[in-house]
Design a protein around this motif. Structure first.
Motif, PDB file in Angstrom:
ATOM      1  N   LEU A  90       0.965  -1.257  -0.061  1.00 10.72           N
ATOM      2  CA  LEU A  90       0.135  -0.366  -0.136  1.00 10.72           C
ATOM      3  C   LEU A  90       0.859   1.518  -0.188  1.00 10.72           C
ATOM      4  CD1 LEU A  90      -2.566  -0.851   2.808  1.00 10.72           C
ATOM      5  CD2 LEU A  90      -3.213  -0.759   0.163  1.00 10.72           C
ATOM      6  N   ALA A  94       1.007   3.731  -2.415  1.00 12.02           N
ATOM      7  CA  ALA A  94       0.023   5.803  -2.886  1.00 12.02           C
ATOM      8  C   ALA A  94       1.019   6.681  -3.965  1.00 12.02           C
ATOM      9  CB  ALA A  94       0.121   6.302  -1.201  1.00 12.02           C
ATOM     10  N   ARG A 170     -15.622   5.878  -1.525  1.00 13.52           N
ATOM     11  CA  ARG A 170     -15.929   6.823  -0.088  1.00 13.52           C
ATOM     12  C   ARG A 170     -16.974   7.832  -0.667  1.00 13.52           C
ATOM     13  NH1 ARG A 170     -11.224   8.817   1.521  1.00 13.52           N
ATOM     14  NH2 ARG A 170     -12.720  10.188   3.267  1.00 13.52           N
ATOM     15  N   ASP A 171     -17.945   8.286  -1.936  1.00 12.94           N
ATOM     16  CA  ASP A 171     -18.486   8.880  -2.295  1.00 12.94           C
ATOM     17  C   ASP A 171     -20.338   8.323  -2.086  1.00 12.94           C
ATOM     18  OD1 ASP A 171     -17.414  10.226  -3.673  1.00 12.94           O
ATOM     19  OD2 ASP A 171     -17.253   9.721  -5.483  1.00 12.94           O
ATOM     20  N   LEU A 172     -19.760   7.056  -1.322  1.00 11.13           N
ATOM     21  CA  LEU A 172     -21.505   6.216  -0.636  1.00 11.13           C
ATOM     22  C   LEU A 172     -21.265   6.529   0.532  1.00 11.13           C
ATOM     23  CD1 LEU A 172     -21.189   3.734  -3.515  1.00 11.13           C
ATOM     24  CD2 LEU A 172     -23.634   5.336  -3.216  1.00 11.13           C
ATOM     25  N   GLY A 173     -19.739   6.589   0.877  1.00 11.99           N
ATOM     26  CA  GLY A 173     -19.990   7.674   2.551  1.00 11.99           C
ATOM     27  C   GLY A 173     -18.979   6.342   3.836  1.00 11.99           C
ATOM     28  N   ALA A 174     -18.405   4.949   2.728  1.00 14.92           N
ATOM     29  CA  ALA A 174     -17.676   4.831   3.236  1.00 14.92           C
ATOM     30  C   ALA A 174     -16.077   5.511   3.353  1.00 14.92           C
ATOM     31  CB  ALA A 174     -17.426   3.405   2.623  1.00 14.92           C
ATOM     32  N   ASP A 175     -15.971   5.390   5.470  1.00 14.48           N
ATOM     33  CA  ASP A 175     -14.775   6.418   5.506  1.00 14.48           C
ATOM     34  C   ASP A 175     -13.635   5.131   5.061  1.00 14.48           C
ATOM     35  OD1 ASP A 175     -13.548   4.272   7.514  1.00 14.48           O
ATOM     36  OD2 ASP A 175     -15.465   5.191   8.239  1.00 14.48           O
ATOM     37  N   PRO A 176     -12.462   5.925   4.616  1.00 10.46           N
ATOM     38  CA  PRO A 176     -11.238   5.591   4.028  1.00 10.46           C
ATOM     39  C   PRO A 176     -10.464   3.763   4.793  1.00 10.46           C
ATOM     40  CG  PRO A 176     -10.523   7.484   4.810  1.00 10.46           C
ATOM     41  CD  PRO A 176     -12.007   7.289   5.463  1.00 10.46           C
ATOM     42  N   PHE A 177     -10.782   3.580   6.139  1.00 12.69           N
ATOM     43  CA  PHE A 177     -10.562   2.258   7.168  1.00 12.69           C
ATOM     44  C   PHE A 177     -11.978   1.750   6.132  1.00 12.69           C
ATOM     45  CE2 PHE A 177     -11.173  -0.987   9.914  1.00 12.69           C
ATOM     46  CZ  PHE A 177      -9.575  -1.210  10.101  1.00 12.69           C
ATOM     47  N   ILE A 178     -13.361   1.929   6.014  1.00 11.35           N
ATOM     48  CA  ILE A 178     -14.361   0.548   5.631  1.00 11.35           C
ATOM     49  C   ILE A 178     -13.648   0.055   4.534  1.00 11.35           C
ATOM     50  CG2 ILE A 178     -16.760   0.813   5.442  1.00 11.35           C
ATOM     51  CD1 ILE A 178     -16.311   0.894   8.135  1.00 11.35           C
ATOM     52  N   LEU A 181     -11.524  -1.714   4.336  1.00 11.21           N
ATOM     53  CA  LEU A 181     -12.235  -3.143   4.694  1.00 11.21           C
ATOM     54  C   LEU A 181     -12.607  -3.607   3.331  1.00 11.21           C
ATOM     55  CD1 LEU A 181     -11.126  -4.494   7.576  1.00 11.21           C
ATOM     56  CD2 LEU A 181     -13.312  -3.375   7.887  1.00 11.21           C
ATOM     57  N   ARG A 182     -13.229  -2.802   3.400  1.00  9.18           N
ATOM     58  CA  ARG A 182     -14.440  -3.504   1.832  1.00  9.18           C
ATOM     59  C   ARG A 182     -14.259  -3.840   0.841  1.00  9.18           C
ATOM     60  NH1 ARG A 182     -19.840  -3.546   5.358  1.00  9.18           N
ATOM     61  NH2 ARG A 182     -21.045  -4.359   3.185  1.00  9.18           N
TER      62      ARG A 182
END
Lengths: 263, 326
Positions: A90, A94, A170-178, A181-182
């Motif tokens: 990662l 980056a 991210r646009d759909l509302g997930a934060d960076p960690f989620i 993860l997802r």
């Protein structure tokens, strides 16, 4: 392209393939055959066949203990090497980070350095920082060796990942960690799985690092090495055959898994 | 699945959707929200999290041990004794060049690795070519898989299996006698032959995979065009296929060479007394008595530097542009 080859090179190429395949398989086949020999010594031809060596191995406490020890080390190696490897991948992938090429080259260093040098420098290192030889030192050395391969596999997969997948999450509302993860982890799964199987197989197989960093408890390769040096018997063949079958099954399953997920 | 009811306002952290299960519980905790808030807000924190552990790992466990090895190789005495100051000296390196007992195995190791590398290249190239270009695409993976299976068996078990083949009463000798070629067994084990045989057997995969992927990438129309222009099989190989598979040759040879220089278990099991190679010499310095560590470290440094330089020069001369390890 068939018409562009006259038959001679093609036949020769095919022959080279099959000779090579036999060369690879034959020694292992002979080893397996020898494990069924009904005599105390290793020599061809095999007169009578028996399963008794397998019975001996299954009851051999040393073998079982060494197997469990090796499996434990392999699992610990795999977990740590996978976490660190993904982390490094990662970092290297980056954006806007200075010196990525250098970091990547340094991360791959243990894959290029000969195993013996790797083992010796680790031995010197653990003495410097006062880690005793034994389980932890072995795991550390195995992980150091396995990390570059995880990095390479994960990086290859990361490069093929569409850049907008994470953005969409991210646009759909997930934060960076989620999002990581997802979205990222599931996308990396085939590479991760391949890398993990690789970690398990190299760790179970590793002799030179364990030789320099191990304590008194033998791992599977150390046990087999000691037995081979101590004199041959078909029991070693039975032992080796069991390991061979198990590791090959693991490898085949990994191959099957990664190929299915590729298509 | 997009659930619009949970997203009334502008997209952002405060409008994070609700997750089920443990992820949801963790994602709603204050600690998590504060941490992730910090991550989202500050680029510096983000970079620190991303770079911290990897850089620490690389510095501590990849570079640190080698620097420490270099350090010890220059010490006059190790472990440091309280009454003596630890002086730096080049004597450990001098010992290597002054004593044939150390120098000779080193040369032997390099020559051995070179022989193994070239032999592996010659043996594996046609095989890789066959799988990559002659086998029908639908059978290609199966053809490759057959060659991969033995490599999952591991170093020690495969070394051991070579003994079954080459021993005095091993399969090869028994077979030769059955057919009447020989009266008494040819001693093949514990020779330079058995060692090379075993190490080629161990390392062929490192040659096969890079070669296969390089050859597979050569566009077949190029080969056909060469044939249309009148190039025979040999000319097609020399002028088209060989140059275009250069990257695979470079990475395959580098991998095999570097591994063959440091091969350790196989010489102990397959090599005879006359094939003492450098890794064994180094190992005795570390295992025999503990006070030989500076010498051992110096020898390891020599081996590391020489083998890496050799590979570097090889890359420079043959000129593979991008060398991929796997």
């Amino acid at each position: 392209m068939r018409t562009y080859f006259n038959d001679l090179p093609k036949t020769a190429l095919g022959a080279s393939y099959w000779i090579f395949a036999v060369y690879l398989v034959l020694p292992l086949a002979l080893m397996t055959a020898m494990s069924f020999k009904d005599a105390n010594f290793i020599a061809f031809p095999i007169g009578n066949w028996t399963l008794s060596w397998y019975g001996k191995v299954v009851q051999d406490k040393q073998f079982l203990e060494a197997s469990l020890y090796s499996i434990g080390i392999a699992l610990a190696t795999t977990i740590s090497a996978t976490i660190i490897g993904v982390w490094i991948a990662l970092l290297v992938s980056a954006e806007n980070i200075w010196g990525k090429a250098v970091i990547f080259a340094l991360a791959c260093l243990p894959a290029v350095v000969p195993g013996l040098i790797n083992a010796i420098s680790m031995r010197i290192f653990i003495r410097t920082v006062d880690i005793p030889t034994g389980t932890f030192a072995i795991i550390l050395a195995h992980a150091v060796h396995a990390v570059p391969f995880v990095v390479i596999m994960v990086l290859t997969r990361l490069r093929s990942m569409p850049a907008n997948l994470v953005d969409a999450a991210r646009d759909l509302g997930a934060d960076p960690f989620i999002a990581f993860l997802r979205v990222t982890i599931p996308y990396l799964m085939p590479a991760l799985f391949g890398g993990m199987i690789f970690c398990v197989l190299t760790s179970i197989d590793d002799f030179v690092r364990t030789f320099f960093l191990g304590g008194y408890q033998p791992t599977l390769p150390m046990l087999i090495f000691a037995k081979v040096q101590g004199g041959m018997s078909p029991e070693i063949n039975a032992m080796a055959t069991i390991v061979l079958v198990v590791t090959t099954a693991i490898g085949l399953y990994a191959e099957h898994f990664t190929r299915r997920s590729r298509s | 699945m997009l659930d619009t009811t949970t997203q009334p306002g502008p997209v952002g952290l405060s409008t994070a959707p609700h997750y089920a299960g443990w992820i949801g519980r963790a994602a709603n905790s204050g600690l998590y929200r504060n941490t992730i808030g910090l991550l989202v807000d500050s680029r510096r924190v983000r970079l620190a999290v991303l770079a911290g552990v990897p850089l620490l790992w690389i510095a501590m466990l990849h570079i640190g041990p080698i620097l420490q090895m270099a350090n010890i190789s220059l010490l006059a005495n190790y472990p440091p004794q309280p009454d003596k100051s630890s002086e730096y000296t080049l004597a450990n390196y001098g010992l290597f060049f002054s004593d044939r007992l150390y120098f000779l195995p080193f040369v032997r190791s390099l020559v051995f690795a070179a022989v193994v590398t070239i032999s592996t290249l010659v043996i594996v190239y046609p095989v890789a070519y066959y799988v990559a270009k002659v086998v029908q695409p639908k059978n290609r993976m199966r053809a490759l898989l057959l060659l991969l299976i033995p490599f999952w068996a591991g170093e020690l078990i495969r070394t051991f299996s070579v003994i079954m083949l080459l021993a005095n009463r091993g399969a090869l000798n028994v077979l030769l006698r059955e057919f009447g070629f020989i009266d008494r067994p040819i001693p093949m084990l514990y020779t330079f032959f058995s060692l090379s045989f075993g190490v080629i057997y161990l390392l062929a995969l490192y040659m096969l995979l890079p070669l296969y992927s390089a050859i597979e990438k050569i566009p077949t129309p190029l080969i056909q065009a060469a044939a249309d222009l009148g190039a025979g099989p040999f000319q097609r190989f020399r002028r088209v296929i060989l140059p275009l598979s250069k990257d695979g040759i470079v990475s395959g040879c580098s991998l095999v060479y570097l591994t063959a220089v440091g091969v350790f278990a196989a010489p102990l099991l397959l090599g005879g007394p006359n094939s003492v190679i450098f890794p064994e010499v180094i190992a005795t310095l570390f295992h025999g008595s503990n006070d030989k560590w500076p010498e051992g470290a110096a020898f390891s440094m020599i081996m590391l530097v020489v083998s890496l330089t050799t590979v570097g020069l090889f890359m420079r001369i043959v000129g593979g542009r991008s060398v991929r390890l796997m």
